[in-house]
Design a protein around this motif. Structure first.
Motif, PDB file in Angstrom:
ATOM      1  N   GLU A 434       0.744  -1.178  -0.050  1.00 37.57           N
ATOM      2  CA  GLU A 434       0.024  -0.157  -0.112  1.00 37.57           C
ATOM      3  C   GLU A 434       0.720   1.123  -0.049  1.00 37.57           C
ATOM      4  OE1 GLU A 434      -2.473  -0.390   3.281  1.00 37.57           O
ATOM      5  OE2 GLU A 434      -3.507  -2.335   2.831  1.00 37.57           O
ATOM      6  N   LEU A 435       1.865   1.260   0.942  1.00 32.92           N
ATOM      7  CA  LEU A 435       2.762   2.534   0.922  1.00 32.92           C
ATOM      8  C   LEU A 435       3.608   2.728  -0.569  1.00 32.92           C
ATOM      9  CD1 LEU A 435       3.667   1.913   4.631  1.00 32.92           C
ATOM     10  CD2 LEU A 435       2.532   4.054   3.804  1.00 32.92           C
ATOM     11  N   ASN A 437       2.379   1.844  -3.249  1.00 31.00           N
ATOM     12  CA  ASN A 437       1.687   2.387  -4.327  1.00 31.00           C
ATOM     13  C   ASN A 437       1.561   3.947  -4.236  1.00 31.00           C
ATOM     14  OD1 ASN A 437       1.365  -0.233  -5.466  1.00 31.00           O
ATOM     15  ND2 ASN A 437      -0.187  -0.979  -4.312  1.00 31.00           N
ATOM     16  N   GLU A 438       1.480   4.306  -3.039  1.00 36.74           N
ATOM     17  CA  GLU A 438       1.317   5.700  -2.509  1.00 36.74           C
ATOM     18  C   GLU A 438       2.345   6.495  -2.677  1.00 36.74           C
ATOM     19  OE1 GLU A 438      -0.296   5.523   1.283  1.00 36.74           O
ATOM     20  OE2 GLU A 438      -2.183   4.185   0.935  1.00 36.74           O
ATOM     21  N   GLU A 440       5.122   5.958  -1.091  1.00 35.50           N
ATOM     22  CA  GLU A 440       6.041   6.258  -0.126  1.00 35.50           C
ATOM     23  C   GLU A 440       6.886   4.908   0.218  1.00 35.50           C
ATOM     24  OE1 GLU A 440       5.629   8.699   2.273  1.00 35.50           O
ATOM     25  OE2 GLU A 440       3.717   9.696   1.535  1.00 35.50           O
TER      26      GLU A 440
END
Length: 525
Positions: A434-435, A437-438, A440
């Motif tokens: 998730e990070l 993909n963001e 980060e």
């Protein structure tokens, strides 16, 4: 008899003076407390309802996890920043005689910036490991220097050798298992980890000797037994009883045996000429690094090597055992992990390179989740306070106490980890995905097994975080990956889906070393 009468006469003539002096000192102390206040008075004590420190000490010995979680929940409930209440810390009564103040993780950033002459990592180890009695060697900056400047940078080229030692130790230690075979995996892992770590610490010749394996494993076991034995003695009795405990005597004998084991190897290494090729292992790096610090005696080097074995074998074996217990309980995840490992190794010709290990992201997550749900201890960031200081809340932490962060309570906080009591093998894999993909990437990297952060504190935090965590992470991954690629694993009949409960004593949390798992060799077409 004459001596007794003489003592009586001396005390008889001086008793009024002694009593008056004690009275004056007591009055001064009471006056200082009245004027300055007791810095611990506004810090709540967990288990106050138990009525006495001895009962609180017993509660800590047998229910430390509940003690920390209870304190963690209470201060979170009571804390009100609008009213500037200062009691978001709490005290506990441990099996030791010193005061322990538990500090929330939100203060980690400011705590890590405090100098060592204010909060001492070494001072905490000295007290919590009872170094006065166990003679644990830990005040050696050279060792940390060698791990950071020699071992960790060398992992890229050492990983194939580590993997080779893992595979060789499997051939020596694990039975053929043509059909489902019960194995006490903790006992096997102790030997496997000792062999693999020993190769990096002392070289192949010594590490594969039974004398070394016996010394490394039994020192780890005997050190923890000695620590627990000392903790079981009431604090005021320890100076009299601890040196004579059978566990302490056994540990001292082990230290003497370790010195004798190392003496011939040290003589050989010290006689190497400048033109001879030097071995690439921790012992040689330590010998070469002495010029930056000071020469070490044979006795010191033997203790240092045993301390390295303790640091490597104890926690590495516990983490690997917990991981395998979880694999046996959740066999549905084995094919997914096996596919990932096989896919990654297919790109490196079967070699466990650093990049290959980094690409085993689901395996990394499974191990980290195993460590989250069953950490080796209830706390982290243990420090002895040498000088009083104030937290940003205004709360004063006085000199003389031990501070620690409630690491296990953090991992069971639903605001940090949703469904914290549920084993979710891809928890950290999903967080990283998730990070990333963001955008980060830096935050995503904080959720790797060997990373340090403010939510999973198994490897510590700040400048004293475990320097050998990268070596340990690689070793654990190779061990678990090799088992997955060579064996099927499951719980014994009638135990399917039931996790062996861990053994807790005080703040420690260990997988039960007496239990068996079933192993069956994979027949490859």
């Amino acid at each position: 008899m004459a001596l007794t009468e003489a003592i009586s006469q001396v005390f008889g003539t001086k008793l009024p003076l002694v009593l008056s002096t004690v009275a004056v000192l007591g009055a001064v102390i009471l006056f200082q407390i009245f004027v300055n206040g007791n810095p611990l008075a506004n810090i709540p004590v967990v288990g106050e309802e138990l009525g006495s420190d001895e009962k609180r000490r017993q509660a800590y010995l047998f229910k430390a996890k509940d003690v920390y979680i209870d304190g963690y929940k209470k201060v979170r409930r009571l804390w009100n920043p609008k009213r500037r209440q200062k009691h978001d810390v709490f005290r506990i009564v441990t099996s030791n005689k010193f005061t322990v103040v538990v500090v929330p993780a939100k203060y980690l950033t400011e705590l890590r910036n405090l100098p060592d002459d204010t909060v001492s990592f070494e001072g905490a180890i000295e007290q919590t490991m009872h170094a006065k009695y166990t003679q644990l060697e830990f005040r050696h900056k050279l060792i940390v220097y060698v791990i950071k400047t020699n071992l960790t940078p060398a992992l890229n080229r050492l990983n194939p050798s580590i993997a080779e030692e893992v595979q060789e130790s499997f051939r020596k230690e694990l039975p053929p298992c043509p059909d489902w075979t019960p194995i006490n995996i903790n006992q096997k892992l102790l030997r496997i980890v000792a062999l693999v770590s020993g190769r990096i610490f002392l070289g192949t010749k010594v590490a594969r000797s039974e004398a070394y394996v016996d010394a490394a494993i039994n020192y780890t076991i005997e050190l923890m037994r000695a620590r627990h034995a000392v903790e079981a003695v009431r604090p005021w009795l320890r100076p009299f009883k601890a040196p004579h405990l059978p566990e302490i005597k056994a540990l001292r004998a082990r230290l003497r045996a370790g010195e004798e084991l190392l003496r011939p190897l040290l003589a050989e290494r010290r006689n190497l000429s400048d033109t001879e090729e030097k071995p690439e292992d921790m012992l040689q790096w330590i010998l070469d690094g002495q010029s930056k610090y000071r020469p070490y005696s044979t006795e010191e080097l033997a203790r240092v090597q045993l301390t390295l074995s303790f640091a490597a074998i104890h926690t590495t074996t516990m983490t690997a055992t917990n991981t395998l217990y979880n694999l046996a309980v959740y066999p549905e995840y084995i094919p997914i992990l096996r596919e990932e490992i096989s896919s990654v190794l297919s790109t490196t010709g079967g070699v466990f390179t650093s990049q290959a290990l980094q690409n085993m992201k689901r395996l990394d997550s499974f191990i980290k989740e195993s460590m989250r749900i069953d950490p080796p201890g209830a706390t982290s960031f243990n420090r002895k306070v040498l000088k009083s200081f104030a937290l940003s809340s205004g709360q004063v932490i006085p000199a003389g106490v031990i501070i620690e962060v409630p690491a296990e309570a953090l991992t069971r906080d639903p605001e940090i980890f949703p469904n914290p009591d549920t084993f979710q093998p891809w928890r950290f894999y999903d967080l990283r995905s998730e990070l990333r993909n963001e955008g980060e990437a830096d935050k995503a990297a904080q959720h790797q097994f060997a990373s340090i952060g403010q939510t999973v504190l198994t490897f510590g935090y700040g400048r004293h975080a475990c320097p050998g965590r990268f070596f340990a992470a690689n070793e654990i991954k190779m061990i678990v990956a090799n088992i997955l690629m060579q064996y099927d694993v499951k719980m014994p009949e009638g135990m399917e889906g039931k996790r062996y409960p861990n053994i807790r004593y005080g703040g420690t949390n260990s997988p039960d070393p007496t239990k068996e798992l079933l192993f069956k060799k994979i027949v490859k077409a």
